[in-house]
Write an enzyme that holds these catalytic residues in place. Structure first.
Site, PDB file in Angstrom:
ATOM      1  N   ASN A 110     -10.379  -2.434  -6.382  1.00 47.63           N
ATOM      2  CA  ASN A 110      -9.731  -1.421  -7.177  1.00 47.63           C
ATOM      3  C   ASN A 110     -10.190  -1.483  -8.752  1.00 47.63           C
ATOM      4  O   ASN A 110      -9.765  -0.438  -9.183  1.00 47.63           O
ATOM      5  CB  ASN A 110      -8.174  -1.987  -7.263  1.00 47.63           C
ATOM      6  CG  ASN A 110      -7.205  -1.871  -6.094  1.00 47.63           C
ATOM      7  OD1 ASN A 110      -6.417  -2.867  -5.820  1.00 47.63           O
ATOM      8  ND2 ASN A 110      -7.512  -0.926  -5.226  1.00 47.63           N
ATOM      9  N   ASP A 156       0.864  -1.168   0.002  1.00 48.87           N
ATOM     10  CA  ASP A 156      -0.011   0.038  -0.050  1.00 48.87           C
ATOM     11  C   ASP A 156       0.906   1.332  -0.002  1.00 48.87           C
ATOM     12  O   ASP A 156       1.914   1.006   0.523  1.00 48.87           O
ATOM     13  CB  ASP A 156      -0.677   0.055   1.263  1.00 48.87           C
ATOM     14  CG  ASP A 156      -2.151   0.816   1.180  1.00 48.87           C
ATOM     15  OD1 ASP A 156      -2.352   1.371  -0.017  1.00 48.87           O
ATOM     16  OD2 ASP A 156      -2.544   1.103   2.223  1.00 48.87           O
TER      17      ASP A 156
HETATM   18  C1  FPP Z   1      -1.684   0.105  -3.379  1.00 52.42           C
HETATM   19  O1  FPP Z   1      -1.251   1.559  -3.325  1.00 52.42           O
HETATM   20  C2  FPP Z   1      -1.285  -0.733  -4.501  1.00 52.42           C
HETATM   21  C3  FPP Z   1      -1.797  -0.998  -5.365  1.00 52.42           C
HETATM   22  C4  FPP Z   1      -3.376  -0.920  -5.534  1.00 52.42           C
HETATM   23  C5  FPP Z   1      -1.149  -1.804  -6.573  1.00 52.42           C
HETATM   24  C6  FPP Z   1      -0.085  -2.733  -6.313  1.00 52.42           C
HETATM   25  C7  FPP Z   1       0.861  -2.721  -7.532  1.00 52.42           C
HETATM   26  C8  FPP Z   1       2.159  -2.866  -7.850  1.00 52.42           C
HETATM   27  C9  FPP Z   1       2.985  -2.786  -6.532  1.00 52.42           C
HETATM   28  C10 FPP Z   1       2.795  -2.636  -8.958  1.00 52.42           C
HETATM   29  C11 FPP Z   1       2.640  -3.827  -9.802  1.00 52.42           C
HETATM   30  C12 FPP Z   1       2.445  -5.037  -9.151  1.00 52.42           C
HETATM   31  C13 FPP Z   1       3.183  -6.386  -9.667  1.00 52.42           C
HETATM   32  C14 FPP Z   1       2.949  -7.616  -8.818  1.00 52.42           C
HETATM   33  C15 FPP Z   1       4.200  -6.184 -10.632  1.00 52.42           C
HETATM   34  P1  FPP Z   1      -2.428   2.628  -3.445  1.00 52.42           P
HETATM   35  O2  FPP Z   1      -2.589   3.188  -4.953  1.00 52.42           O
HETATM   36  O3  FPP Z   1      -3.635   2.180  -2.716  1.00 52.42           O
HETATM   37  O4  FPP Z   1      -1.746   3.730  -2.638  1.00 52.42           O
HETATM   38  P2  FPP Z   1      -2.423   5.031  -1.822  1.00 52.42           P
HETATM   39  O5  FPP Z   1      -3.258   4.111  -0.485  1.00 52.42           O
HETATM   40  O6  FPP Z   1      -1.269   5.752  -1.293  1.00 52.42           O
HETATM   41  O7  FPP Z   1      -3.567   5.551  -2.739  1.00 52.42           O
END
Ligand code: FPP
Length: 249
Positions: A66, A18
């Site tokens: 998501n 996250d």
């Molecule tokens: C949460 O951060 C993260 C995600 C929804 C996606 C995770 C994806 C990756 C790490 C990249 C690609 C993955 C792989 C397996 C190659 P957020 O966007 O919710 O952060 P925030 O809470 O700060 O908005």
């Protein structure tokens, strides 16, 4: 930092990655840039896990919720995932990493679904470590799906409802045959499960760090493992019982 004890490593580590969006926003960059850098953290954690001999690593890459993000971000994440699979295949083969996926994969764009299928197929014989990608994943949906599958078996007369146990349920989840996580890591400081592995995390030790996912690298991962080794896992027993029964620490 305390030295890690190689015989007391978690068998299965699960990660809620996250903070990508916040990482980018703090720098005045588009959210997708945070995901892009987050991909390098994925690589670092996979490599360190393999090096240390951790058997299972689960990564929450995309939740059912998501799908409600702006289409641009969803498309960007799907593209990242597809390219990641393509660029990492060679390394997965070289390091004997097997890939599995859990979630409603039918909802994925065909190109991503196909890339996942091909990678899972190509790596199925690898025995060094298993990486489980939770994509389009929701814990409640997974439990409901298991309930439907069990109900169908009851309906066909294959299963006596009185014989349905927690074990029966576990066998109908996407993680069947995979031991429950020993350690859950969540980055960016939120104290929530966010619909991740609701069934599987019943006795898992939780480590929450303020570090945002794009900044989470080997050093942070080792810190989480050190935390794990300092915990005494009791599985509902008293410390005295544990000592007598010599349950795994
Ligand atoms: C949460 O951060 C993260 C995600 C929804 C996606 C995770 C994806 C990756 C790490 C990249 C690609 C993955 C792989 C397996 C190659 P957020 O966007 O919710 O952060 P925030 O809470 O700060 O908005």
């Amino acid at each position: 930092m305390v030295e890690l004890d190689p015989v007391r490593l978690p068998r299965h580590v699960a990660v809620i990655m996250d903070g990508n969006g916040r990482w980018a926003q703090q720098r005045g960059l588009p959210r997708l840039h945070g995901h892009r850098i987050g991909k390098d953290s994925v690589r670092a954690v996979v490599e360190t896990s393999r090096k240390l001999g951790i058997r299972y690593l689960s990564l929450y890459a995309f939740s059912t919720e998501n799908w409600n993000r702006p289409p641009r971000e969803v498309d960007g994440l799907m593209g990242l995932l597809r390219r990641y699979l393509a660029t990492e295949l060679g390394k997965m083969m070289k390091h004997q990493i097997r890939l599995l996926a859990v979630g409603s994969l039918r909802r994925l764009p065909p190109a991503v679904r196909e890339a996942l299928r091909a990678t899972i197929e190509a790596t199925r014989g690898n025995s060094g470590m298993t990486v489980i990608l939770a994509v389009s994943y929701g814990g409640r949906e997974e439990i409901a799906r298991a309930a439907r599958a069990i109900a169908r078996r009851v309906q066909r007369g294959e299963l006596d409802p009185e014989r349905i146990t927690a074990g029966t349920f576990a066998k109908h989840l996407g993680t069947r045959d995979i031991p429950d996580p020993d350690l859950l890591i969540r980055t960016s400081g939120e104290m929530r499960l966010s619909n991740f592995f609701l069934w599987q995390l019943a006795y898992t030790e939780m480590y929450v760090t303020e570090t945002l996912w794009p900044d989470f690298r080997e050093r942070d991962f080792l810190q989480a493992l050190t935390f794990f080794q300092q915990r005494q896992r009791r599985f509902g027993l008293t410390p005295e019982q544990l000592e007598r029964e010599k349950l795994p620490a």
